[in-house]
Write a protein that holds these residues in place. Structure first.
Motif, PDB file in Angstrom:
ATOM      1  N   PRO A 282       0.882  -1.142  -0.121  1.00  0.00           N
ATOM      2  CA  PRO A 282      -0.041   0.193  -0.165  1.00  0.00           C
ATOM      3  C   PRO A 282       0.770   1.364   0.050  1.00  0.00           C
ATOM      4  O   PRO A 282       0.235   2.393  -0.270  1.00  0.00           O
ATOM      5  N   MET A 283       1.906   1.171   0.176  1.00  0.00           N
ATOM      6  CA  MET A 283       2.902   2.397   0.352  1.00  0.00           C
ATOM      7  C   MET A 283       3.322   2.806  -1.057  1.00  0.00           C
ATOM      8  O   MET A 283       3.629   4.108  -1.110  1.00  0.00           O
ATOM      9  N   THR A 284       3.111   2.240  -2.141  1.00  0.00           N
ATOM     10  CA  THR A 284       3.478   2.667  -3.525  1.00  0.00           C
ATOM     11  C   THR A 284       2.357   3.757  -3.965  1.00  0.00           C
ATOM     12  O   THR A 284       1.317   3.601  -3.370  1.00  0.00           O
ATOM     13  N   ASP A 285       2.748   4.332  -5.113  1.00  0.00           N
ATOM     14  CA  ASP A 285       1.424   5.265  -5.686  1.00  0.00           C
ATOM     15  C   ASP A 285       1.453   4.829  -7.081  1.00  0.00           C
ATOM     16  O   ASP A 285       2.463   5.297  -7.740  1.00  0.00           O
ATOM     17  N   PRO A 286       0.462   4.137  -7.463  1.00  0.00           N
ATOM     18  CA  PRO A 286      -0.763   3.620  -6.882  1.00  0.00           C
ATOM     19  C   PRO A 286      -0.294   2.138  -5.979  1.00  0.00           C
ATOM     20  O   PRO A 286       0.569   1.605  -6.497  1.00  0.00           O
ATOM     21  N   PRO A 287      -1.127   1.716  -5.184  1.00  0.00           N
ATOM     22  CA  PRO A 287      -0.823   0.606  -4.356  1.00  0.00           C
ATOM     23  C   PRO A 287      -0.428  -0.485  -5.183  1.00  0.00           C
ATOM     24  O   PRO A 287      -1.141  -0.565  -6.272  1.00  0.00           O
ATOM     25  N   THR A 288       0.405  -1.329  -4.878  1.00  0.00           N
ATOM     26  CA  THR A 288       0.855  -2.511  -6.119  1.00  0.00           C
ATOM     27  C   THR A 288       0.320  -3.944  -5.535  1.00  0.00           C
ATOM     28  O   THR A 288       0.390  -4.013  -4.387  1.00  0.00           O
ATOM     29  N   VAL A 289      -0.389  -4.485  -6.308  1.00  0.00           N
ATOM     30  CA  VAL A 289      -1.111  -5.865  -5.885  1.00  0.00           C
ATOM     31  C   VAL A 289      -0.551  -6.791  -6.972  1.00  0.00           C
ATOM     32  O   VAL A 289      -0.587  -6.696  -8.143  1.00  0.00           O
ATOM     33  N   ASN A 290       0.145  -7.900  -6.459  1.00  0.00           N
ATOM     34  CA  ASN A 290       0.418  -9.071  -7.339  1.00  0.00           C
ATOM     35  C   ASN A 290      -0.053 -10.355  -6.752  1.00  0.00           C
ATOM     36  O   ASN A 290      -0.016 -10.678  -5.714  1.00  0.00           O
ATOM     37  N   ILE A 291      -1.269 -10.916  -7.690  1.00  0.00           N
ATOM     38  CA  ILE A 291      -2.040 -12.151  -7.139  1.00  0.00           C
ATOM     39  C   ILE A 291      -1.684 -13.082  -8.249  1.00  0.00           C
ATOM     40  O   ILE A 291      -1.883 -13.078  -9.275  1.00  0.00           O
ATOM     41  N   LYS A 292      -1.339 -14.255  -7.849  1.00  0.00           N
ATOM     42  CA  LYS A 292      -1.415 -15.641  -8.563  1.00  0.00           C
ATOM     43  C   LYS A 292      -2.894 -16.011  -8.743  1.00  0.00           C
ATOM     44  O   LYS A 292      -3.424 -16.708  -7.921  1.00  0.00           O
ATOM     45  N   SER A 293      -3.312 -15.562  -9.894  1.00  0.00           N
ATOM     46  CA  SER A 293      -4.921 -15.687  -9.991  1.00  0.00           C
ATOM     47  C   SER A 293      -5.364 -17.130 -10.202  1.00  0.00           C
ATOM     48  O   SER A 293      -6.511 -17.537  -9.586  1.00  0.00           O
ATOM     49  N   GLU A 294      -4.641 -18.196 -10.642  1.00  0.00           N
ATOM     50  CA  GLU A 294      -4.843 -19.483 -10.897  1.00  0.00           C
ATOM     51  C   GLU A 294      -4.847 -20.108  -9.547  1.00  0.00           C
ATOM     52  O   GLU A 294      -5.829 -20.964  -9.235  1.00  0.00           O
ATOM     53  N   ARG A 295      -4.041 -19.747  -8.617  1.00  0.00           N
ATOM     54  CA  ARG A 295      -4.049 -20.307  -7.020  1.00  0.00           C
ATOM     55  C   ARG A 295      -5.178 -19.606  -6.245  1.00  0.00           C
ATOM     56  O   ARG A 295      -5.684 -20.188  -5.315  1.00  0.00           O
ATOM     57  N   ALA A 296      -5.444 -18.470  -6.599  1.00  0.00           N
ATOM     58  CA  ALA A 296      -6.370 -17.754  -5.854  1.00  0.00           C
ATOM     59  C   ALA A 296      -7.972 -18.489  -6.382  1.00  0.00           C
ATOM     60  O   ALA A 296      -8.814 -18.811  -5.549  1.00  0.00           O
ATOM     61  N   SER A 297      -7.804 -18.849  -7.611  1.00  0.00           N
ATOM     62  CA  SER A 297      -9.312 -19.359  -8.098  1.00  0.00           C
ATOM     63  C   SER A 297      -9.346 -20.726  -7.580  1.00  0.00           C
ATOM     64  O   SER A 297     -10.490 -21.183  -7.180  1.00  0.00           O
ATOM     65  N   HIS A 298      -8.255 -21.552  -7.430  1.00  0.00           N
ATOM     66  CA  HIS A 298      -8.352 -22.964  -6.951  1.00  0.00           C
ATOM     67  C   HIS A 298      -8.878 -22.762  -5.376  1.00  0.00           C
ATOM     68  O   HIS A 298      -9.648 -23.512  -5.097  1.00  0.00           O
ATOM     69  N   TRP A 299      -8.246 -21.865  -4.619  1.00  0.00           N
ATOM     70  CA  TRP A 299      -8.594 -21.795  -3.360  1.00  0.00           C
ATOM     71  C   TRP A 299     -10.018 -21.523  -3.121  1.00  0.00           C
ATOM     72  O   TRP A 299     -10.803 -21.778  -1.994  1.00  0.00           O
ATOM     73  N   LEU A 300     -10.270 -20.543  -3.959  1.00  0.00           N
ATOM     74  CA  LEU A 300     -11.820 -20.027  -3.741  1.00  0.00           C
ATOM     75  C   LEU A 300     -12.947 -21.148  -4.056  1.00  0.00           C
ATOM     76  O   LEU A 300     -13.723 -21.235  -3.808  1.00  0.00           O
ATOM     77  N   ALA A 301     -12.241 -21.937  -4.995  1.00  0.00           N
ATOM     78  CA  ALA A 301     -13.371 -23.237  -5.761  1.00  0.00           C
ATOM     79  C   ALA A 301     -13.200 -24.126  -4.824  1.00  0.00           C
ATOM     80  O   ALA A 301     -14.361 -24.823  -4.583  1.00  0.00           O
ATOM     81  N   VAL A 302     -12.276 -24.380  -3.806  1.00  0.00           N
ATOM     82  CA  VAL A 302     -12.179 -25.481  -2.786  1.00  0.00           C
ATOM     83  C   VAL A 302     -12.861 -25.121  -1.504  1.00  0.00           C
ATOM     84  O   VAL A 302     -13.092 -25.635  -0.366  1.00  0.00           O
ATOM     85  N   GLY A 303     -13.588 -23.690  -1.397  1.00  0.00           N
ATOM     86  CA  GLY A 303     -14.126 -22.991  -0.035  1.00  0.00           C
ATOM     87  C   GLY A 303     -13.354 -22.386   0.717  1.00  0.00           C
ATOM     88  O   GLY A 303     -13.912 -21.810   1.659  1.00  0.00           O
ATOM     89  N   ALA A 304     -12.227 -21.517   0.283  1.00  0.00           N
ATOM     90  CA  ALA A 304     -11.476 -20.698   1.191  1.00  0.00           C
ATOM     91  C   ALA A 304     -12.297 -19.485   1.209  1.00  0.00           C
ATOM     92  O   ALA A 304     -12.782 -19.068   0.308  1.00  0.00           O
ATOM     93  N   GLN A 305     -12.465 -18.709   2.317  1.00  0.00           N
ATOM     94  CA  GLN A 305     -13.062 -17.632   2.395  1.00  0.00           C
ATOM     95  C   GLN A 305     -12.162 -16.492   2.489  1.00  0.00           C
ATOM     96  O   GLN A 305     -11.327 -16.387   3.469  1.00  0.00           O
ATOM     97  N   PRO A 306     -12.303 -15.396   1.661  1.00  0.00           N
ATOM     98  CA  PRO A 306     -11.466 -14.288   1.704  1.00  0.00           C
ATOM     99  C   PRO A 306     -11.884 -13.383   2.947  1.00  0.00           C
ATOM    100  O   PRO A 306     -13.084 -13.203   3.048  1.00  0.00           O
ATOM    101  N   SER A 307     -10.854 -12.716   3.400  1.00  0.00           N
ATOM    102  CA  SER A 307     -10.907 -11.669   4.501  1.00  0.00           C
ATOM    103  C   SER A 307     -11.627 -10.377   3.688  1.00  0.00           C
ATOM    104  O   SER A 307     -11.492 -10.302   2.305  1.00  0.00           O
ATOM    105  N   GLU A 308     -12.147  -9.548   4.290  1.00  0.00           N
ATOM    106  CA  GLU A 308     -12.904  -8.349   3.897  1.00  0.00           C
ATOM    107  C   GLU A 308     -11.850  -7.575   2.770  1.00  0.00           C
ATOM    108  O   GLU A 308     -11.954  -7.064   1.730  1.00  0.00           O
ATOM    109  N   ALA A 309     -10.618  -7.409   3.310  1.00  0.00           N
ATOM    110  CA  ALA A 309      -9.401  -6.569   2.504  1.00  0.00           C
ATOM    111  C   ALA A 309      -9.211  -7.195   1.319  1.00  0.00           C
ATOM    112  O   ALA A 309      -8.813  -6.727   0.362  1.00  0.00           O
ATOM    113  N   VAL A 310      -8.933  -8.556   1.441  1.00  0.00           N
ATOM    114  CA  VAL A 310      -8.544  -9.696   0.259  1.00  0.00           C
ATOM    115  C   VAL A 310      -9.739  -9.626  -0.717  1.00  0.00           C
ATOM    116  O   VAL A 310      -9.362  -9.535  -1.976  1.00  0.00           O
TER     117      VAL A 310
END
Length: 103
Positions: A41-69
């Motif tokens: 969050p310290m860069t302007d604009p904030p930098t976000v790097n997410i491995k989308s295939e791994r995030a999709s996998h974990w969401l598909a198997v039932g992982a719940q994201p926090s509000e910020a995520v």
């Protein structure tokens, strides 16, 4: 329950976060299952790097994201407005012109 959440890293007053998969009972900066990205969050604009295939996998198997995520996933286009995993179907784009031709 398995959660997708932020793990704080970095120095005092200079936060840097890792997006991790962790058990809900683990402490914020404690044990985790997998590291799937970073958020700075310290860069302007904030930098976000997410491995989308791994995030999709974990969401598909039932992982719940926090509000910020959940906000970060929505901003990166991994989930839709309701927090549901986006499905990529090429059939939807092909079916739209045929409906217009029928009308």
């Amino acid at each position: 329950m398995v959660r997708i959440r932020l793990r704080r890293m970095g120095a005092k007053k200079k936060p840097f976060y890792r997006i991790v998969i962790a058990d809900q009972r683990s402490p914020r900066d404690g044990r985790f299952i997998e590291n799937i990205g970073t958020y700075d969050p310290m860069t302007d604009p904030p930098t976000v790097n997410i491995k989308s295939e791994r995030a999709s996998h974990w969401l598909a198997v039932g992982a719940q994201p926090s509000e910020a995520v959940a906000r970060l996933l929505k901003k990166n286009g991994i989930t839709d407005e309701n927090g549901k995993l986006k499905a990529v179907d090429s059939d939807e784009t092909e079916s739209a012109p045929t409906e217009m031709e029928a009308a």
